[in-house]
Design an enzyme around this catalytic site. Structure first.
Site, PDB file in Angstrom:
ATOM      1  N   GLY A   1       0.882  -1.167   0.272  1.00 22.64           N
ATOM      2  CA  GLY A   1       0.037   0.003  -0.117  1.00 22.64           C
ATOM      3  C   GLY A   1       0.984   1.289  -0.130  1.00 22.64           C
ATOM      4  O   GLY A   1       2.127   1.299   0.135  1.00 22.64           O
ATOM      5  N   LEU A   2       0.312   2.373  -0.136  1.00 23.01           N
ATOM      6  CA  LEU A   2       0.907   3.603  -0.023  1.00 23.01           C
ATOM      7  C   LEU A   2       1.747   3.916   1.197  1.00 23.01           C
ATOM      8  O   LEU A   2       1.419   3.343   2.298  1.00 23.01           O
ATOM      9  CB  LEU A   2      -0.015   4.879  -0.343  1.00 23.01           C
ATOM     10  CG  LEU A   2      -0.845   4.978  -1.818  1.00 23.01           C
ATOM     11  CD1 LEU A   2      -2.056   5.831  -1.667  1.00 23.01           C
ATOM     12  CD2 LEU A   2       0.272   5.158  -2.759  1.00 23.01           C
ATOM     13  N   SER A   3       2.805   4.821   1.194  1.00 23.62           N
ATOM     14  CA  SER A   3       3.463   5.296   2.294  1.00 23.62           C
ATOM     15  C   SER A   3       2.392   5.848   3.155  1.00 23.62           C
ATOM     16  O   SER A   3       1.421   6.793   2.854  1.00 23.62           O
ATOM     17  CB  SER A   3       4.371   6.315   1.961  1.00 23.62           C
ATOM     18  OG  SER A   3       5.212   6.708   3.145  1.00 23.62           O
ATOM     19  N   GLY A   4       2.479   5.481   4.409  1.00 21.17           N
ATOM     20  CA  GLY A   4       1.238   5.916   5.406  1.00 21.17           C
ATOM     21  C   GLY A   4       0.056   5.313   5.571  1.00 21.17           C
ATOM     22  O   GLY A   4      -0.648   5.898   6.316  1.00 21.17           O
ATOM     23  N   SER A   5       0.182   4.394   4.637  1.00 26.62           N
ATOM     24  CA  SER A   5      -1.337   3.574   4.596  1.00 26.62           C
ATOM     25  C   SER A   5      -1.559   2.708   5.868  1.00 26.62           C
ATOM     26  O   SER A   5      -2.837   2.310   6.272  1.00 26.62           O
ATOM     27  CB  SER A   5      -1.467   2.535   3.554  1.00 26.62           C
ATOM     28  OG  SER A   5      -0.312   1.845   3.508  1.00 26.62           O
ATOM     29  N   GLY A   6      -0.654   2.536   6.679  1.00 23.02           N
ATOM     30  CA  GLY A   6      -0.547   1.699   7.934  1.00 23.02           C
ATOM     31  C   GLY A   6      -0.262   0.321   7.915  1.00 23.02           C
ATOM     32  O   GLY A   6      -0.298  -0.599   8.800  1.00 23.02           O
ATOM     33  N   LYS A   7       0.757   0.127   6.799  1.00 21.89           N
ATOM     34  CA  LYS A   7       1.126  -1.398   6.476  1.00 21.89           C
ATOM     35  C   LYS A   7       1.998  -1.852   7.722  1.00 21.89           C
ATOM     36  O   LYS A   7       1.586  -2.849   8.127  1.00 21.89           O
ATOM     37  CB  LYS A   7       2.162  -1.317   5.311  1.00 21.89           C
ATOM     38  CG  LYS A   7       1.269  -0.962   3.987  1.00 21.89           C
ATOM     39  CD  LYS A   7       2.432  -1.177   2.882  1.00 21.89           C
ATOM     40  CE  LYS A   7       3.543   0.019   3.048  1.00 21.89           C
ATOM     41  NZ  LYS A   7       3.187   1.334   3.210  1.00 21.89           N
ATOM     42  N   SER A   8       2.852  -1.043   8.249  1.00 19.21           N
ATOM     43  CA  SER A   8       3.861  -1.312   9.167  1.00 19.21           C
ATOM     44  C   SER A   8       3.074  -1.542  10.577  1.00 19.21           C
ATOM     45  O   SER A   8       3.314  -2.451  11.334  1.00 19.21           O
ATOM     46  CB  SER A   8       5.009  -0.423   9.378  1.00 19.21           C
ATOM     47  OG  SER A   8       6.025  -0.548   8.300  1.00 19.21           O
TER      48      SER A   8
ATOM     49  N   SER B   1       5.731  -1.634  -2.433  1.00 18.22           N
ATOM     50  CA  SER B   1       5.781  -2.687  -3.616  1.00 18.22           C
ATOM     51  C   SER B   1       4.825  -2.090  -4.735  1.00 18.22           C
ATOM     52  O   SER B   1       3.860  -2.781  -4.907  1.00 18.22           O
ATOM     53  CB  SER B   1       5.490  -4.037  -3.122  1.00 18.22           C
ATOM     54  OG  SER B   1       4.583  -4.126  -2.259  1.00 18.22           O
TER      55      SER B   1
END
Length: 207
Positions: A31-38, A105
């Site tokens: 997902g986008l940067s800041g989407s909450g993946k991590s 990605s």
């Protein structure tokens, strides 16, 4: 390469997973940067770890401190970054772990290349679909502001495209609902596909 042969180990992936009481898998958070993946991947890893499962989280920033410290952010380097991560994830899954990865990605080709390393069902694509407007409002690293000013080039979502997955196993918008509910949804999915074997009591949910 003709002189290099594959050495078959006496202990296989199934045996390693059985010893740990789980079926190994790779969850690929994109997902986008800041989407909450991590954040989402980290919360899931914590829940799994606290209940005795064996995990490892590969994070997009962390791998650039070592494994991929020699790479920049050109298209070629970003491809190589994910190629290396995919191979490392494959080794970790082979060791019997539940592996979580959190990487932007941005292209389907990159993600499909990693998926192709695994047998059917062992690569779980989790599309963190939080809208660009929300991601930009969060901007935890100040990267969107820099990208808008032209200080960062090829920034995904601003000056470089993000290709939405066409067949992700799971889609989660972190701007809707709370983190605990989202984690429990992920745990329920892992139970349903028999990763968590045997099931264990997690936060009273019987997962």
């Amino acid at each position: 390469m003709s002189n290099i042969v594959w050495h078959q180990h006496a202990i296989d992936q199934a045996a390693r997973g059985a010893q740990k009481g789980q079926n190994p898998v790779l969850l690929w958070f994109t997902g986008l940067s800041g989407s909450g993946k991590s954040t989402l991947a980290g919360a899931l890893e914590r829940a799994l770890f606290e209940h005795g499962f064996h995990t490892y989280l590969l994070d997009g920033d962390n791998v650039r401190h070592g494994l991929c410290k020699d790479l920049g952010f050109s298209i070629e380097d970003r491809d190589e970054n994910l190629r290396r991560v995919g191979e490392v994830a494959k080794l970790m899954v082979d060791s019997g772990l539940v592996v979580l990865s959190a990487f932007i990605s941005p292209t389907r080709e990159e993600r499909d290349r990693v998926r192709a390393l695994f047998p059917q069902g062992q690569f779980v694509e989790v599309h963190v679909s939080t809208p660009l407007s929300v991601c930009e409002s969060r901007d935890p690293k100040g990267l969107y502001a820099k990208a808008r000013k032209g200080e960062i080039t090829n920034f995904t979502g601003i000056s470089s495209p993000y290709e939405v997955p066409e067949s992700a196993e799971l889609t989660i918008d972190t701007s809707k609902g709370d983190l605990d509910t989202q984690v429990h949804g992920l745990l329920a999915y892992l139970k349903a596909i028999d990763v968590l074997n045997p099931p264990r009591e997690i936060a009273g949910a019987g997962i």
